[in-house]
Design an enzyme around this catalytic site. Structure first.
Site, PDB file in Angstrom:
ATOM      1  CG  HIS A 159      -2.242  -0.913   0.959  1.00  0.00           C
ATOM      2  ND1 HIS A 159      -2.149  -2.262   1.333  1.00  0.00           N
ATOM      3  CD2 HIS A 159      -3.360  -0.625   0.596  1.00  0.00           C
ATOM      4  CE1 HIS A 159      -3.366  -2.613   1.260  1.00  0.00           C
ATOM      5  NE2 HIS A 159      -4.069  -1.669   0.579  1.00  0.00           N
ATOM      6  CE  LYS A 163      -3.864  -0.389   4.873  1.00  0.00           C
ATOM      7  NZ  LYS A 163      -5.334   0.149   5.157  1.00  0.00           N
TER       8      LYS A 163
HETATM    9  P1  NAD Z   1      -7.660   9.825   4.908  1.00  0.00           P
HETATM   10  O1  NAD Z   1      -6.893   9.899   6.064  1.00  0.00           O
HETATM   11  O2  NAD Z   1      -7.402  10.628   3.565  1.00  0.00           O
HETATM   12  O3  NAD Z   1      -9.302  10.437   5.412  1.00  0.00           O
HETATM   13  C1  NAD Z   1      -9.995  10.333   6.516  1.00  0.00           C
HETATM   14  C2  NAD Z   1     -10.770  11.456   6.734  1.00  0.00           C
HETATM   15  O4  NAD Z   1     -11.418  11.367   8.166  1.00  0.00           O
HETATM   16  C3  NAD Z   1      -9.878  12.897   6.831  1.00  0.00           C
HETATM   17  O5  NAD Z   1     -10.385  13.763   6.141  1.00  0.00           O
HETATM   18  C4  NAD Z   1     -10.100  13.208   8.463  1.00  0.00           C
HETATM   19  O6  NAD Z   1     -10.050  14.760   8.449  1.00  0.00           O
HETATM   20  C5  NAD Z   1     -11.628  12.635   8.675  1.00  0.00           C
HETATM   21  N1  NAD Z   1     -11.940  12.711  10.107  1.00  0.00           N
HETATM   22  C6  NAD Z   1     -10.687  12.549  11.257  1.00  0.00           C
HETATM   23  N2  NAD Z   1     -11.541  12.627  12.302  1.00  0.00           N
HETATM   24  C7  NAD Z   1     -12.669  12.786  11.942  1.00  0.00           C
HETATM   25  C8  NAD Z   1     -14.264  12.972  12.852  1.00  0.00           C
HETATM   26  N3  NAD Z   1     -14.318  13.158  13.917  1.00  0.00           N
HETATM   27  N4  NAD Z   1     -15.257  13.162  12.092  1.00  0.00           N
HETATM   28  C9  NAD Z   1     -15.380  13.481  10.610  1.00  0.00           C
HETATM   29  N5  NAD Z   1     -14.254  13.234   9.804  1.00  0.00           N
HETATM   30  C10 NAD Z   1     -12.990  12.981  10.316  1.00  0.00           C
HETATM   31  O7  NAD Z   1      -8.074   8.317   4.950  1.00  0.00           O
HETATM   32  P2  NAD Z   1      -8.531   7.572   3.639  1.00  0.00           P
HETATM   33  O8  NAD Z   1      -7.248   7.111   2.465  1.00  0.00           O
HETATM   34  O9  NAD Z   1      -9.598   8.164   2.820  1.00  0.00           O
HETATM   35  O10 NAD Z   1      -9.012   6.178   4.270  1.00  0.00           O
HETATM   36  C11 NAD Z   1     -10.011   6.194   5.425  1.00  0.00           C
HETATM   37  C12 NAD Z   1      -9.936   4.709   5.771  1.00  0.00           C
HETATM   38  O11 NAD Z   1     -10.655   3.835   4.690  1.00  0.00           O
HETATM   39  C13 NAD Z   1      -8.877   3.955   6.387  1.00  0.00           C
HETATM   40  O12 NAD Z   1      -9.381   3.014   7.344  1.00  0.00           O
HETATM   41  C14 NAD Z   1      -8.652   3.089   4.976  1.00  0.00           C
HETATM   42  O13 NAD Z   1      -7.859   1.992   5.367  1.00  0.00           O
HETATM   43  C15 NAD Z   1      -9.952   2.544   4.697  1.00  0.00           C
HETATM   44  N6  NAD Z   1     -10.308   2.059   3.291  1.00  0.00           N
HETATM   45  C16 NAD Z   1     -11.196   1.222   3.310  1.00  0.00           C
HETATM   46  C17 NAD Z   1     -11.165   0.719   1.775  1.00  0.00           C
HETATM   47  C18 NAD Z   1     -12.354  -0.266   1.656  1.00  0.00           C
HETATM   48  O14 NAD Z   1     -12.683  -0.608   0.561  1.00  0.00           O
HETATM   49  N7  NAD Z   1     -13.184  -0.611   2.643  1.00  0.00           N
HETATM   50  C19 NAD Z   1     -10.652   1.185   0.640  1.00  0.00           C
HETATM   51  C20 NAD Z   1      -9.859   2.348   1.012  1.00  0.00           C
HETATM   52  C21 NAD Z   1      -9.434   2.758   2.137  1.00  0.00           C
END
Ligand code: NAD
Length: 272
Positions: A159, A163
């Site tokens: 990744h 991450k």
């Molecule tokens: P990222 O860090 O870019 O985004 C997370 C967002 O959440 C940020 O903008 C942050 O400010 C926000 N956040 C933090 N605290 C918050 C709160 N209290 N209220 C509202 N928003 C808040 O991360 P990302 O790359 O978008 O990934 C997010 C998650 O999704 C990770 O756990 C990742 O592993 C997971 N993911 C899952 C899949 C899937 O298919 N299930 C695919 C990609 C990523």
């Protein structure tokens, strides 16, 4: 599947996943965006989606809590952090909403709490929402039933450098599928690192190796190694679109389902 417009709220709208999810919902004919939330520390808070995130909506404001969203919504979509998603699920259980949770990295205690809470609302929780990866889960289960004797299993995941959790939720899910298929306890047989004079590989080990580099969206390889041959099942995500399409498909599927915890295998009809 219900073809009517389904109203969604997105948690973490400024995130890598959140931003793209909002954009695709705003372009969708089957989904509507009621509102979004972001962390209080983000400077987009209080701005419109247009001013804060460059999205084509100059009316809805980016708020801190789901309770502050004015328009009614049915489904919450959350790709953030475990602590944030736990709050989302607590809200969903009280407010009788549906939830699609893509966040990874939950602790065992949090997963137990999710199981308990989802008795009160319908919830899809999947560490990987892509159709290809969920097909891989099924293939791994099928292959494990065939290649039982004389094959070692190893999982490799790569990744991007940003991450935060390791191994990936997807790699852990593959490891769980393998452990269940072979009747092993992952806590006993999971091997997450190798270094030094560690001796020969034990027959029952399930190896899980995590690599972090550059901007790799996500790659998973499951390797079944025998004597004189090996079988590899590989999935490569080429863009985040595969997760987003899966999440939005799940948002439409979950509407009207009985309370309970579902995964993408349920959504795609691959269970059983
Ligand atoms: P990222 O860090 O870019 O985004 C997370 C967002 O959440 C940020 O903008 C942050 O400010 C926000 N956040 C933090 N605290 C918050 C709160 N209290 N209220 C509202 N928003 C808040 O991360 P990302 O790359 O978008 O990934 C997010 C998650 O999704 C990770 O756990 C990742 O592993 C997971 N993911 C899952 C899949 C899937 O298919 N299930 C695919 C990609 C990523």
């Amino acid at each position: 599947m219900d073809k009517k417009l389904i109203s969604c709220a997105v948690v973490g709208a400024a995130g890598r996943m959140g931003q793209r999810i909002c954009k695709v919902i705003l372009e969708s004919e089957k989904l509507a965006l009621a509102g979004v939330t972001e962390n209080s520390r983000k400077n987009c808070l209080g701005k419109t989606l247009k001013d804060g995130l460059g999205l084509p909506d100059d009316k809805s404001l980016i708020v801190e809590k789901l309770e502050e969203i004015r328009k009614p919504f049915d489904v919450i979509i959350d790709f953030t952090f475990p602590e944030v998603s736990m709050e989302t699920m607590l809200f969903a259980s009280h407010a009788k909403k549906h939830a699609v949770i893509g966040t990874t990295g939950f602790s065992d205690e949090q997963l137990e709490e999710i199981k308990r809470l989802s008795g009160k609302f319908p919830c899809v929780l999947a560490p990987n929402m892509s159709m290809g990866v969920n097909t891989l889960f099924k293939l791994v289960r099928d292959v494990a039933l065939i290649l039982k004797e004389g094959f070692d299993v190893e999982i490799m995941e790569i990744h991007h450098r940003y991450k935060k959790d390791a191994p990936s939720g997807t790699a852990l899910k593959i490891a769980q599928i393998l452990a269940e298929s072979y009747g092993r306890d992952l806590d006993q047989v999971g091997v997450y690192q190798r270094k030094g004079f560690i001796g020969e590989r034990k027959k029952d080990e399930i190896g899980i190796q995590s690599l972090r580099a550059g901007d790799v969206i996500g790659e998973h390889t499951v390797l079944f190694g025998g004597l004189g041959e090996r079988l590899e099942i590989v999935h490569k995500a080429q863009s985040r679109d595969c997760f987003i399409q899966g999440a939005l498909y799940a948002a439409r599927w979950i509407k009207g389902k009985p309370n309970g915890l579902y995964d993408m295998q349920d959504v795609l009809g691959l269970n059983g």
